[in-house]
Each structure stands twice: as structure tokens, then as C-alpha cells.
Design an enzyme around this catalytic site. Sequence first.
Site, PDB file in Angstrom:
ATOM      1  N   GLU A   1      -3.569   5.237  31.453  1.00 49.45           N
ATOM      2  CA  GLU A   1      -3.969   4.569  32.691  1.00 49.45           C
ATOM      3  C   GLU A   1      -2.816   4.415  33.682  1.00 49.45           C
ATOM      4  OE1 GLU A   1      -6.826   3.737  33.803  1.00 49.45           O
ATOM      5  OE2 GLU A   1      -8.078   4.060  32.046  1.00 49.45           O
TER       6      GLU A   1
ATOM      7  N   GLU B   1      -1.573   7.568   8.362  1.00 45.08           N
ATOM      8  CA  GLU B   1      -0.863   6.315   8.631  1.00 45.08           C
ATOM      9  C   GLU B   1       0.146   5.978   7.546  1.00 45.08           C
ATOM     10  OE1 GLU B   1      -2.945   2.416   7.093  1.00 45.08           O
ATOM     11  OE2 GLU B   1      -4.221   3.381   8.581  1.00 45.08           O
TER      12      GLU B   1
END
EC number: 4.2.1.126
Length: 300
Positions: free
Chosen positions: A85, A116
Site C-alpha cells: 500500500e 515457517e
Amino acid sequence: MKIDLSRLVTESRNPASTEIDTLSTIEMLQVINEEDQKVALAVKAVLPQIAKTVNAITAAFANGGRLVYMGAGTSGRLGILDASECPPTYGTHPDMVIGLIAGGHQAILKAVENAEDDVKMGQDDLKALHLTKHDVVVGIAASGRTPYVLGGLEYAKSIGATTASIACNPECAMAKAADIAILPIVGAEVVTGSSRMKAGTAQKLVLNMLTTGAMIRSGKVFGNLMVDVEATNAKLIQRQTNIVVEATGASKEEAERALNACDRHCKTAILMILADLDAEQAKSRLAAHNGFIRAALNNN
């Protein structure tokens, strides 16, 4: 080393929702909403740590450094969302704020098994970015123990980069691994272990503050107007015009003339109108004041 997940706050059972499967829809939603209201207060409690991180990011930007988010699953996706953004909102280069997720781009839409848990992957992903001591690395994980993130934080610290962690468990490994620990303790989730809920919301609030705060401190906001917004679609073209009108009190026609004279660069158009300059003069003065409109207006 195995971790007893049941001892983590984010994995504990919430007494307010133990019978949630027996409630009506509206009652169920009331429970969720009441729990969500705790999130903003948890974030409020860690504002000093968030402020310290904002200042570190601002200093990094001023020295040509970058902000790099690291996370797995929901945490990684939130970092990518926040990073993505920044270019349209603040006119930044796509490499100024970067989001990394364990497992790479394919993990954005679909979980990548065991990613992960890979410490080395976290280190390698940062090495691939040619991380430097001028960068800031922010690790994100609700549990505060994700190996991928810990590996990244360890590598970042080893080369002198500033590190911060965002987690929702106190005294977690990530808090100890980072220079700055941001720990909004939101408590047990409505659905046990579903850390995309309150923990994810807390992470998003913190990320909003980090980039928004750093962009304001970097001169990309004038008043409360996003004066570095780029005209990448019809909505943003109109927003640019409205921003210039709001910042200067000029008419829409005057705002459009100024924008068209400076390749639709909001800051330049605003300075042209407020300081009665032509486009080249406004660009030159802005450059002399590192893009800060207020400083350019004072011209000291």
C-alpha cells in the site's frame, strides 16, 4: 526444541467463548465484537515501543535504508499488505518497504508446508535482498517463536541492522531477539489458537502505525493530506485534485492547472499555489527542503 503451545497466551482457551457453538448468530457476534474491543487497548499499551520503531524507520529512510517485514502465514500476508500500500499512497519506490513471507510468493495464497520452521530460509531471504546496516527488519508472529522470523532477526542483527518484533505473547523468543519488542497482549482468541483474529488485528494496527508514522515523519503528509499520492487510476487522479484544493483553498480549475503544469505532482502543485512559484521553482525549492512542504514554504 519443542515448545509447549498450550502455555502461550495466543493458544490458551478464552472463558468468554467456551460455549460459543451454542449461541445464536447475534450472540456469537457480540462475543467476537467484545473481544475485538480489547485489541486497541492492547496496542495503546505499547505505543512507546511503536514510537521508537517509527523513529528508527524514519532514520533508515533518511539514510537510504529500507523497511523489511518478515512473517509466516497471516503475519507474513499482513506485512505484504502493508508494504504494497505504500507506493500508491505515498509515492514510494516498491523496494522501500518490503514484505517477506515464509515460503515465498506462493505462500500468499496457499500454505507452504514447514516453511515457517526453516531458520535458514529466513536468513537467506534477507541475504537475497542484500540487507545492510541501514535497513530496519520487523519480524511479525503472533506466537513470537516462528523459526523463519527468528532466523531473519538473528541475521539482521549480525550485520548491524535495526530489528523490531511484533508478537502477542510476553517474554517470547522474538522479543529477546529484537532491538525493540512490540508486544500487544490481546489475550486468548475467541476460537482457540486462531491468531488471525485478535492477534492479527493487533498486528495490522501496529503495521498501520509504523508506515503511516514513518511516512508522516518523512514529509509525505501535509496536514493530514497524502501529498505524495500517485495518479495511478481515476479515483487517485480526482483525489490529487481534491488534495491540492484542500491544501491551498484554490478552485478545482486552479488546482488542475497547477497539477498539469508539474506532471501531476501534488507537493509541487501545492507549493506553486501557496508560494506563487512556477513549476520549476517549486520543484527546486522542494528538493532543497527534502520534500517537506512546510519547510519549503518557510524557505529558511
